[in-house]
Write a protein that holds these residues in place. Structure first.
Motif, PDB file in Angstrom:
ATOM      1  N   GLU A   1       0.774   1.204  -6.123  1.00 10.93           N
ATOM      2  CA  GLU A   1       1.693   0.057  -6.105  1.00 10.93           C
ATOM      3  C   GLU A   1       1.001  -1.178  -5.547  1.00 10.93           C
ATOM      4  N   ILE A   2       0.309  -1.001  -4.413  1.00 13.75           N
ATOM      5  CA  ILE A   2      -0.395  -2.133  -3.801  1.00 13.75           C
ATOM      6  C   ILE A   2      -1.559  -2.571  -4.709  1.00 13.75           C
TER       7      ILE A   2
ATOM      8  N   LYS B   1      -0.278  -4.790  -7.365  1.00  9.31           N
ATOM      9  CA  LYS B   1       0.050  -6.093  -6.793  1.00  9.31           C
ATOM     10  C   LYS B   1      -1.215  -6.943  -6.614  1.00  9.31           C
TER      11      LYS B   1
ATOM     12  N   GLY C   1      -9.757  -2.046  -1.814  1.00 13.11           N
ATOM     13  CA  GLY C   1     -10.151  -0.903  -0.987  1.00 13.11           C
ATOM     14  C   GLY C   1      -8.967  -0.186  -0.369  1.00 13.11           C
ATOM     15  N   LEU C   2      -7.769  -0.442  -0.921  1.00 13.33           N
ATOM     16  CA  LEU C   2      -6.554   0.118  -0.323  1.00 13.33           C
ATOM     17  C   LEU C   2      -6.011   1.301  -1.126  1.00 13.33           C
TER      18      LEU C   2
ATOM     19  N   MET D   1       6.481   0.213  -0.215  1.00 11.45           N
ATOM     20  CA  MET D   1       5.781  -0.860   0.495  1.00 11.45           C
ATOM     21  C   MET D   1       6.801  -1.703   1.269  1.00 11.45           C
TER      22      MET D   1
ATOM     23  N   GLU E   1       7.946  -4.929   3.281  1.00 13.88           N
ATOM     24  CA  GLU E   1       7.587  -6.336   3.419  1.00 13.88           C
ATOM     25  C   GLU E   1       8.154  -6.889   4.720  1.00 13.88           C
TER      26      GLU E   1
ATOM     27  N   TYR F   1       3.230  -4.923   4.149  1.00 15.85           N
ATOM     28  CA  TYR F   1       2.866  -6.150   3.432  1.00 15.85           C
ATOM     29  C   TYR F   1       3.524  -7.285   4.196  1.00 15.85           C
TER      30      TYR F   1
ATOM     31  N   TYR G   1       4.002 -11.467   5.353  1.00 17.92           N
ATOM     32  CA  TYR G   1       3.852 -12.893   5.052  1.00 17.92           C
ATOM     33  C   TYR G   1       3.766 -13.640   6.385  1.00 17.92           C
TER      34      TYR G   1
ATOM     35  N   ILE H   1      -2.044  -7.726   4.231  1.00 19.86           N
ATOM     36  CA  ILE H   1      -1.653  -6.325   4.412  1.00 19.86           C
ATOM     37  C   ILE H   1      -2.165  -5.867   5.774  1.00 19.86           C
TER      38      ILE H   1
ATOM     39  N   VAL I   1      -4.022  -3.597   7.749  1.00 21.91           N
ATOM     40  CA  VAL I   1      -4.984  -2.526   7.472  1.00 21.91           C
ATOM     41  C   VAL I   1      -5.142  -1.636   8.700  1.00 21.91           C
TER      42      VAL I   1
ATOM     43  N   MET J   1      -5.663   1.900   7.198  1.00 27.68           N
ATOM     44  CA  MET J   1      -5.412   2.076   5.760  1.00 27.68           C
ATOM     45  C   MET J   1      -6.669   2.462   4.981  1.00 27.68           C
TER      46      MET J   1
END
Lengths: 280, 177
Positions: free
Chosen positions: A42-43, A46, A240-241, B1, B3, B23, B25, B163, B165, B173
Motif C-alpha cells: 500500500e505504501i 503511494k 525501501g519500505l 496505514m 495517517e 504516515y 503530515y 513516514i 521509519v 520500518m
C-alpha cells in the motif's frame, strides 16, 4: 574533415543539463507508471504515485526532478575526422555545464577537492569520457549523477572460478546493502570484465542505455532478466519500505578481460536515471 | 496505514504517539542541515560554542535544495541520505532535537540515542523534490550562508508528507521483512 564550433558544443551541453534534470526519458516514466499497478504494498503504491506526480510537476514547472541535480557525467563519441574550432573541447564542455547549472536553477553540488571541500559554485568540473571512432560523427551523452545512489555502488575483483553465480551474488548483495539509501526503485548498471577502471566505466555506461532494451549477447540478456526478477523479490520496495518494485531495470555491459580476472562493478542509480544524447 | 497530522516544534508527548509505519503530515517550522552544516555545528559544540539554532524540541530536515526561480519559495527540496549525519546526530539529540527528516538507514548509536532522548526519525520520499517543494511556504537562510545549498535554512512547511521509519522505542520500518 568536418568542423564543429565549440560555441555549438557549449550551447548543446547547457540545454542538455537543463532538459535532463526536468524530464526523464520515456522508458523510465512508463516503467514507474506501470509499476504502480503491479505494486503489492500500500505504501509502495503511494510512493510510486508521488514519483509520478513529481515527474509531472518537474516537467511543467521546470523544477528539478530531484534536488540532487548531480555531478555532470559526459560521454563524448568523436569521429577522428572531426575538427574542433574555438576553445579547448574539455573547457567548452565545462563551460556548457557551468551555464546550464547556473541558468537552469540547478544545484551546485561539486566541491573543489575531496579533503578541502569548498563548493566550486558552478557544478564544474564535469566527469568527461572521450571515445575516438572512425568517421566524422560527434555524439554527446550527458548523464547527471546523484550521489545518494552513487555512494551505494561497488566494484569487486572476482576470480574466474566464481563464475556467473559469483556475479549474481555481487549484484544482488549490492542492491540489498543499498536498501533504502539508494532511493528505490533503482536502475542497476552492471559492468563485467575489462580492468578495474574499465569495469566501473562499463557500469556507468550501462545506466545510459534505454531500459526497454537488452544486451545483444543472449546469455547476458538472460542474466539481466533473471537479476531483475531476483532483485524484485528482495522486498525492499519503493522508498525501501517494502514491496515488489525495488528495481526498474538491470542493464549489463561486458568487455574482454584478463585470464586471471573477472571484475564486476555495480553502479546504483535511483529512478532519477537522467541521460540525454545529442548528435552534432 | 494510519495517517496523523502534527505540528512542529513538538514535545515528548507528541513523539511518543508516533509509531513506525505511521504516515504523518508535518506543519510548522523545520530547519535544514546536511553534511557541512552538521560538521560545523559538531565542531562548535566541541569547542563549547553555541549553535546558530536552538535544536530543542525542533526538527531537522536533511536537505540541500536546488535554487529557487523568481516567484518560487525554494527549488527542488527532497531528502538526502541520513546516514552521513550519523556521526554528528547523538550530540544534537542530547540537546533536545526531537525529529529528523531524511531517507535511508541509521546506525545503532543513533537509534540508541533516539530511544534515550525520545526522538523520531521520518523518511520523506527520495527523488520527489519537485512535489515536496510545494509543501514549503517560506524559506530563509539563517546560518552558514557561505555553504550555499548546505546553509541552514528555516522553513515553514505545510502538511509535508513523511513516514515514521524509526520511532522513539526503536521500532524500525527498514528492518521489517
Amino acid at each position: 574533415m568536418r568542423t564543429i564550433k565549440t560555441e555549438d558544443i557549449i550551447l548543446n551541453v547547457k540545454e542538455m543539463c537543463m532538459e535532463a534534470n526536468y524530464e526523464l526519458s520515456s522508458d523510465i516514466k512508463e516503467k514507474i507508471i506501470s509499476a504502480k499497478d503491479k505494486e503489492t504494498s500500500e505504501i509502495g503504491k503511494k510512493i510510486l504515485s508521488q514519483l509520478d506526480e513529481n515527474m509531472k510537476i518537474a516537467k511543467e514547472e521546470k523544477i528539478p526532478i530531484c534536488q540532487d541535480t548531480g555531478m555532470a557525467v559526459v560521454f563524448v563519441t568523436m569521429g577522428q575526422d572531426v575538427h574542433i574550432e574555438g576553445m579547448g573541447l574539455t573547457d567548452a564542455i565545462n563551460e556548457g555545464i557551468r551555464q546550464g547549472y547556473t541558468e537552469g536553477f540547478l544545484r551546485k553540488s561539486v566541491v573543489n577537492c575531496p579533503i578541502e571541500r569548498i563548493n566550486t559554485k558552478d557544478n564544474t568540473p564535469g566527469i568527461i569520457h572521450y571515445d575516438i571512432v572512425p568517421g566524422d560523427s560527434f555524439i554527446i551523452t550527458l548523464a547527471p549523477k546523484g550521489f545518494g545512489s552513487e555512494n551505494m555502488s561497488k566494484i569487486v575483483m572476482l576470480k574466474p572460478a566464481d563464475g556467473i553465480e559469483g556475479i549474481k551474488k555481487v549484484v544482488i548483495d549490492a542492491v540489498r546493502e543499498a536498501g533504502p539509501n539508494a532511493c528505490p526503485p533503482v536502475v542497476v548498471g552492471v559492468g563485467i570484465g575489462g580492468t578495474f577502471e574499465k569495469c566501473a566505466l562499463l557500469s556507468k555506461k550501462a545506466l545510459t542505455r534505454n531500459t526497454d532494451t537488452h544486451n545483444e549477447i543472449p546469455y547476458i540478456k538472460d542474466l539481466e532478466i533473471e537479476l531483475l526478477e531476483k532483485i524484485n523479490k528482495l522486498n525492499i520496495g519503493p522508498g525501501g519500505l517494502g514491496g515488489y518494485t525495488t528495481a526498474l531495470a538491470v542493464n549489463i555491459e561486458t568487455y574482454p578481460t584478463h585470464i586471471a580476472g573477472m571484475p564486476v562493478a555495480v553502479n546504483m542509480c535511483c529512478h532519477v536515471n537522467r541521460h540525454i544524447s545529442r548528435s552534432l | 496505514m494510519i495517517e496523523k497530522y502534527i505540528e512542529v516544534p513538538f514535545d515528548d508527548e507528541v513523539v511518543k504517539n508516533l509509531k513506525a509505519g505511521d504516515y504523518v503530515y508535518i506543519t510548522g517550522t523545520v530547519y535544514t542541515a546536511r553534511d557541512a552544516a552538521h560538521k560545523r555545528m559538531y565542531e562548535a559544540l566541541q569547542k563549547g560554542e553555541n549553535l546558530p539554532i536552538d535544536v530543542k524540541n525542533n526538527c531537522i530536515y536533511y536537505l540541500g535544495p536546488s535554487p529557487a526561480r523568481e516567484g518560487q519559495v525554494i527549488g527542488s527540496a527532497g531528502p538526502t541520505t541520513s546516514g552521513r549525519m550519523d556521526k554528528y546526530t547523538p550530540s544534537l539529540l542530547d540537546l533536545g532535537l526531537k525529529g529528523m527528516i531524511g531517507k535511508g538507514k541509521r546506525t545503532p548509536a543513533v537509534i540508541d540515542s533516539m530511544k534515550k532522548n525520545c526522538a523520531v526519525y521520518f523518511a520523506a520520499v527520495g527523488g520527489a523534490g519537485a512535489l515536496l517543494s510545494k509543501c514549503i511556504k517560506e524559506s530563509e537562510v539563517i546560518a552558514y550562508d557561505d555553504l550555499g545549498t548546505e546553509a541552514i535554512r528555516k522553513l515553514k512547511v505545510e502538511k509535508l508528507p513523511v513516514i515514521v521509519v524509526i520511532d522513539c522505542e526503536g521500532n524500525n520500518m527498514y528492518c521489517i521483512e
